[in-house]
Design a protein around this motif. Structure first.
Motif, PDB file in Angstrom:
ATOM      1  N   MET A 195       0.636  -1.358   0.038  1.00 60.68           N
ATOM      2  CA  MET A 195      -0.069  -0.021  -0.193  1.00 60.68           C
ATOM      3  C   MET A 195       0.922   1.223  -0.063  1.00 60.68           C
ATOM      4  SD  MET A 195      -2.996  -0.957   2.650  1.00 60.68           S
ATOM      5  CE  MET A 195      -3.899   0.287   2.370  1.00 60.68           C
ATOM      6  N   THR A 196       2.161   1.108   0.349  1.00 60.51           N
ATOM      7  CA  THR A 196       3.030   2.269   0.555  1.00 60.51           C
ATOM      8  C   THR A 196       4.171   2.472  -1.077  1.00 60.51           C
ATOM      9  OG1 THR A 196       4.289   1.278   2.056  1.00 60.51           O
ATOM     10  CG2 THR A 196       2.766   2.696   2.852  1.00 60.51           C
TER      11      THR A 196
ATOM     12  N   VAL B  51      -0.103   1.250  -5.584  1.00 54.87           N
ATOM     13  CA  VAL B  51      -0.916   2.315  -5.585  1.00 54.87           C
ATOM     14  C   VAL B  51      -0.609   3.367  -6.669  1.00 54.87           C
ATOM     15  CG1 VAL B  51      -1.992   1.837  -3.283  1.00 54.87           C
ATOM     16  CG2 VAL B  51      -0.048   3.160  -3.686  1.00 54.87           C
TER      17      VAL B  51
ATOM     18  N   HIS C 207      -0.351   7.910  -0.168  1.00 53.56           N
ATOM     19  CA  HIS C 207       0.137   6.618   0.072  1.00 53.56           C
ATOM     20  C   HIS C 207       1.706   6.362  -0.047  1.00 53.56           C
ATOM     21  CE1 HIS C 207      -3.590   4.222   0.164  1.00 53.56           C
ATOM     22  NE2 HIS C 207      -4.047   4.540  -0.910  1.00 53.56           N
TER      23      HIS C 207
ATOM     24  N   PRO D 238      -3.560  -2.161   8.415  1.00 51.18           N
ATOM     25  CA  PRO D 238      -4.193  -2.763   6.966  1.00 51.18           C
ATOM     26  C   PRO D 238      -5.181  -3.909   7.435  1.00 51.18           C
ATOM     27  CG  PRO D 238      -1.731  -2.727   6.854  1.00 51.18           C
ATOM     28  CD  PRO D 238      -2.111  -2.390   8.494  1.00 51.18           C
TER      29      PRO D 238
ATOM     30  N   TYR E  91     -10.739  -3.738  -1.629  1.00 52.51           N
ATOM     31  CA  TYR E  91     -10.343  -2.856  -2.811  1.00 52.51           C
ATOM     32  C   TYR E  91     -11.184  -3.176  -3.754  1.00 52.51           C
ATOM     33  CZ  TYR E  91      -5.887  -0.959  -1.711  1.00 52.51           C
ATOM     34  OH  TYR E  91      -4.940  -0.331  -0.920  1.00 52.51           O
TER      35      TYR E  91
ATOM     36  N   MET F 147      -4.838  -6.606  -4.338  1.00 51.84           N
ATOM     37  CA  MET F 147      -5.308  -5.183  -4.368  1.00 51.84           C
ATOM     38  C   MET F 147      -5.708  -4.739  -5.859  1.00 51.84           C
ATOM     39  SD  MET F 147      -2.355  -3.849  -1.950  1.00 51.84           S
ATOM     40  CE  MET F 147      -2.404  -2.216  -2.812  1.00 51.84           C
TER      41      MET F 147
END
Length: 336
Positions: free
Chosen positions: A138-139, A144, A150, A212, A223, A306
């Motif tokens: 996610m980072t 993303v 993010h 998370p 998602y 995701m």
């Protein structure tokens, strides 16, 4: 605006027994000299969330609760805003942990920039190998894209920010959150604020620790809902979809087509899913620096979950849902 205006912190919560007490503690321990209140909007939880919230109310007079019988996040936010009273409104989730100077920094940025809403980085942190893998995904840009909230970046105007610290008049001018947007309500509200001439400001100095989803299934549902509702936003506000939002559905279509061709016609078609697997495996290497081998091994699964869940939600988002949301459209407020 005063240097330390009174602040209302609003929290929509549902099934948050695991993190609620810690999240509220991070609010109450803010390094901020102004008056503060915390309004928790309680959905119909199936765990001990309500009991923990009642304990928090008894322990600190700054904490209050309001009911949110629908369980929907935008309805909870609107109920909490209505029950609050201060000129600065800080949105926090039940699993978000504010950095100690978050409120003070946000109030300063509102004054310095003249923005209607300021926000920063959603700093995902896990508590086990799977959550650490999701946090890494996610980072990362492969997870993303170039979303600054993010991955970080330079301070400046933004389309949207994580959570947000608002001037109350901006929320009132827009009529609050659109309750029809079960997801993507932040993006949709920020779009309306920008269209009315308001400024949304991103700063990497604002950090919120985020926990998370704890399972593959929960992450996939999260998602899928993101993709489904982001397409509703695109239909509600034509022209608001950028290329970043089209990448996951395009990837899913390419993977499905490549697999079908590979099985039915020629093995060459399998180069598409093989290439995707190689790409997310390679992308997981920099994303997983500093993590345990167990967590690093799970990053490709988190990335695929995701991407493909978001793409599936986007592609299967029903037009009837968008029509229902469009039918609820309010008259446009006057431009500020």
């Amino acid at each position: 605006m005063n240097a330390t205006p009174p602040v209302s912190v609003i929290m929509p919560v549902l099934d948050e027994e695991r993190h609620l007490r810690s999240a509220v503690r991070h609010i109450l321990e803010q390094e901020y000299d102004g008056e503060m209140e915390v309004v928790i909007a309680l959905g119909p939880s199936r765990d001990r969330t309500d009991e923990i919230a009642a304990e928090l109310v008894r322990e600190d007079p700054r904490v209050r609760t309001v009911p949110n019988p629908t369980g929907r996040t935008p309805a909870a936010l609107n109920a909490a805003v209505k029950a609050s009273r201060h000129p600065v409104v800080v949105r926090v989730d039940g699993h978000g942990m504010l950095s100690p100077d978050y409120v003070a920094t946000a109030v300063r940025l509102l004054e310095e920039t003249g923005a209607q809403n300021v926000g920063g980085v959603m700093h995902a942190e896990g508590e086990n190998a799977w959550e650490e893998a999701v946090a890494a995904a996610m980072t990362s840009k492969i997870g993303v894209g170039n979303a600054a909230f993010h991955t970080g970046g330079a301070a400046g105007p933004a389309d949207t920010v994580y959570l947000g610290v608002f001037r109350r008049e901006a929320l009132e001018q827009q009529g609050g959150y659109n309750v029809e947007f079960v997801r993507a309500q932040d993006w949709e509200l920020n779009f309306r604020i920008r269209r009315a001439g308001g400024l949304i400001w991103f700063s990497p100095d604002l950090r919120v620790r985020y926990r998370p989803r704890p399972t593959v299934r929960a992450l996939a549902k999260q998602y899928k809902d993101y993709g489904r509702w982001r397409r509703v936003v695109g239909r509600y506000h034509p022209g608001s979809l950028g290329l970043r939002y089209l990448a996951p559905p395009a990837a899913l279509c390419a993977l499905a087509a490549g697999t079908l061709v590979g099985v039915a016609l020629t093995p060459l078609g399998l180069m598409v899913p093989a290439g995707y697997l190689a790409a997310i495996t390679a992308g997981s290497l920099p994303a997983g620096r500093g993590l345990s081998p167990k967590a690093r091994a799970r990053i490709p699964l988190a990335l695929a979950t995701m991407h493909l869940s978001w793409g599936f939600g986007f592609l299967t988002s029903p037009r009837s849902l968008a029509r229902k949301v469009i039918a609820s459209r309010r008259p446009e407020p006057a431009r500020g």
